[in-house]
Motif scaffolding. Structure first.
Motif, PDB file in Angstrom:
ATOM      1  N   ALA A  67      77.189  -2.810  17.486  1.00  0.00           N
ATOM      2  CA  ALA A  67      75.662  -2.772  17.100  1.00  0.00           C
ATOM      3  C   ALA A  67      75.504  -1.384  18.474  1.00  0.00           C
ATOM      4  CB  ALA A  67      75.702  -4.527  17.048  1.00  0.00           C
ATOM      5  N   GLN A  68      75.880  -1.405  18.822  1.00  0.00           N
ATOM      6  CA  GLN A  68      74.845  -0.972  19.791  1.00  0.00           C
ATOM      7  C   GLN A  68      75.303   1.266  19.393  1.00  0.00           C
ATOM      8  OE1 GLN A  68      76.218  -1.119  23.742  1.00  0.00           O
ATOM      9  NE2 GLN A  68      74.298  -0.394  24.869  1.00  0.00           N
TER      10      GLN A  68
ATOM     11  N   THR B 175      69.717   0.215  10.344  1.00  0.00           N
ATOM     12  CA  THR B 175      67.839  -0.964  11.354  1.00  0.00           C
ATOM     13  C   THR B 175      67.656  -1.488   9.270  1.00  0.00           C
ATOM     14  OG1 THR B 175      66.607   0.459  10.179  1.00  0.00           O
ATOM     15  CG2 THR B 175      67.348   0.910  12.331  1.00  0.00           C
ATOM     16  N   LYS B 176      66.941  -2.836  10.388  1.00  0.00           N
ATOM     17  CA  LYS B 176      67.160  -3.905   8.805  1.00  0.00           C
ATOM     18  C   LYS B 176      65.730  -3.267   7.645  1.00  0.00           C
ATOM     19  CE  LYS B 176      65.446  -9.072   8.525  1.00  0.00           C
ATOM     20  NZ  LYS B 176      64.967  -9.794   9.137  1.00  0.00           N
TER      21      LYS B 176
ATOM     22  N   ILE C 226      71.437  -8.687   9.138  1.00  0.00           N
ATOM     23  CA  ILE C 226      71.911  -7.876   9.153  1.00  0.00           C
ATOM     24  C   ILE C 226      73.130  -8.335  10.234  1.00  0.00           C
ATOM     25  CG2 ILE C 226      72.374  -5.511   9.772  1.00  0.00           C
ATOM     26  CD1 ILE C 226      71.237  -5.009   7.673  1.00  0.00           C
ATOM     27  N   GLN C 227      74.166  -8.315  10.616  1.00  0.00           N
ATOM     28  CA  GLN C 227      75.399  -8.596  11.266  1.00  0.00           C
ATOM     29  C   GLN C 227      76.318  -7.350  11.689  1.00  0.00           C
ATOM     30  OE1 GLN C 227      77.605 -12.195   9.558  1.00  0.00           O
ATOM     31  NE2 GLN C 227      76.035 -12.783   9.521  1.00  0.00           N
ATOM     32  N   PHE C 228      76.513  -7.575  12.862  1.00  0.00           N
ATOM     33  CA  PHE C 228      77.475  -6.128  13.183  1.00  0.00           C
ATOM     34  C   PHE C 228      78.843  -7.427  14.101  1.00  0.00           C
ATOM     35  CE2 PHE C 228      73.658  -4.094  13.533  1.00  0.00           C
ATOM     36  CZ  PHE C 228      74.437  -2.698  13.088  1.00  0.00           C
TER      37      PHE C 228
ATOM     38  N   TRP D 204      75.646   1.884  16.299  1.00  0.00           N
ATOM     39  CA  TRP D 204      75.376   2.100  14.563  1.00  0.00           C
ATOM     40  C   TRP D 204      73.474   1.619  15.141  1.00  0.00           C
ATOM     41  CZ3 TRP D 204      77.835   4.560  10.843  1.00  0.00           C
ATOM     42  CH2 TRP D 204      79.127   4.551  11.310  1.00  0.00           C
ATOM     43  N   GLN D 205      73.318   1.576  16.313  1.00  0.00           N
ATOM     44  CA  GLN D 205      72.169   1.121  16.014  1.00  0.00           C
ATOM     45  C   GLN D 205      70.575   1.797  15.195  1.00  0.00           C
ATOM     46  OE1 GLN D 205      70.288  -0.453  19.539  1.00  0.00           O
ATOM     47  NE2 GLN D 205      70.487   1.062  20.856  1.00  0.00           N
TER      48      GLN D 205
ATOM     49  N   ARG E 192      77.184  -7.608   6.506  1.00  0.00           N
ATOM     50  CA  ARG E 192      77.819  -7.247   7.833  1.00  0.00           C
ATOM     51  C   ARG E 192      78.426  -6.189   7.495  1.00  0.00           C
ATOM     52  NH1 ARG E 192      80.066 -10.703  11.204  1.00  0.00           N
ATOM     53  NH2 ARG E 192      82.227 -10.616  11.771  1.00  0.00           N
TER      54      ARG E 192
ATOM     55  N   THR F 148      80.584  -7.028  16.367  1.00  0.00           N
ATOM     56  CA  THR F 148      80.575  -6.801  17.735  1.00  0.00           C
ATOM     57  C   THR F 148      79.523  -6.506  18.410  1.00  0.00           C
ATOM     58  OG1 THR F 148      81.872  -4.556  18.682  1.00  0.00           O
ATOM     59  CG2 THR F 148      83.070  -6.430  18.421  1.00  0.00           C
ATOM     60  N   SER F 149      79.213  -6.126  19.360  1.00  0.00           N
ATOM     61  CA  SER F 149      77.897  -6.092  20.127  1.00  0.00           C
ATOM     62  C   SER F 149      78.247  -4.226  20.476  1.00  0.00           C
ATOM     63  CB  SER F 149      77.475  -6.558  21.580  1.00  0.00           C
ATOM     64  OG  SER F 149      78.654  -6.707  22.239  1.00  0.00           O
TER      65      SER F 149
END
Length: 156
Positions: free
Chosen positions: A21-22, A29-30, A13-15, A24-25, A50, A17-18
């Motif tokens: 990621a924050q 989730t994986k 899983i890639q985002f 949508w975390q 991604r 931008t950080s």
């Protein structure tokens, strides 16, 4: 007769931008994404999912499909050498488009995301909707998979 083992999945899983990621975390989730993909898989696979913004989606859509807009999902299947029976693909999901479409379709973000993940995974395996017959077959398969995931028919 021995039952066929379920397909194995190597998932990344890639985002973009950080900050993305924050934000949508909790939803992305994986474990969740892996479960959704596995329901649609018919063979062993290595898949990267991604999550991007509109600019990256628009650029990829222009470069690979000659379409000048951000789109909800792009699927990039890769051919492997040596006849290995293993699927390799990238799924690129534009989160702003996902949010907009979910709102327009009166769905939760998760409902729409599950549908897009299943849809993209089927594309990675060669399913398509270029003509009416292919579209009907792919839609029926999506509906069946989504039902296993306790999701409503997205085409109603």
């Amino acid at each position: 007769m021995k039952a066929k083992a379920p397909p194995k999945l190597a998932l990344e899983i890639q985002f973009a931008t950080s900050a993305m990621a924050q934000k949508w975390q909790d939803l992305i989730t994986k474990r969740k994404v892996g479960n959704w993909i596995k329901k649609a898989l018919q063979e062993n696979a290595t898949i990267t999912v991604r999550f991007v913004g509109q600019a990256e989606s628009k650029k990829l859509n222009a470069n690979y499909r000659n379409k000048d807009y951000a789109t909800n999902i792009l699927t990039f299947p890769y051919e492997l050498q040596n006849g290995i029976d293993h699927l390799s693909a990238d799924l690129v999901i534009c989160l702003p488009v996902l949010e907009k479409e979910a709102k327009q379709q009166n769905k939760t973000l998760e409902q729409h995301l599950i549908h897009l993940i299943v849809h993209g995974t089927l594309h990675a395996q060669g399913f398509d909707h270029e003509d009416e017959v292919e579209a009907e077959a792919m839609e029926q398969l999506e509906i069946s998979i989504l039902k296993k995931l306790k999701q409503a028919n997205p085409y109603i």
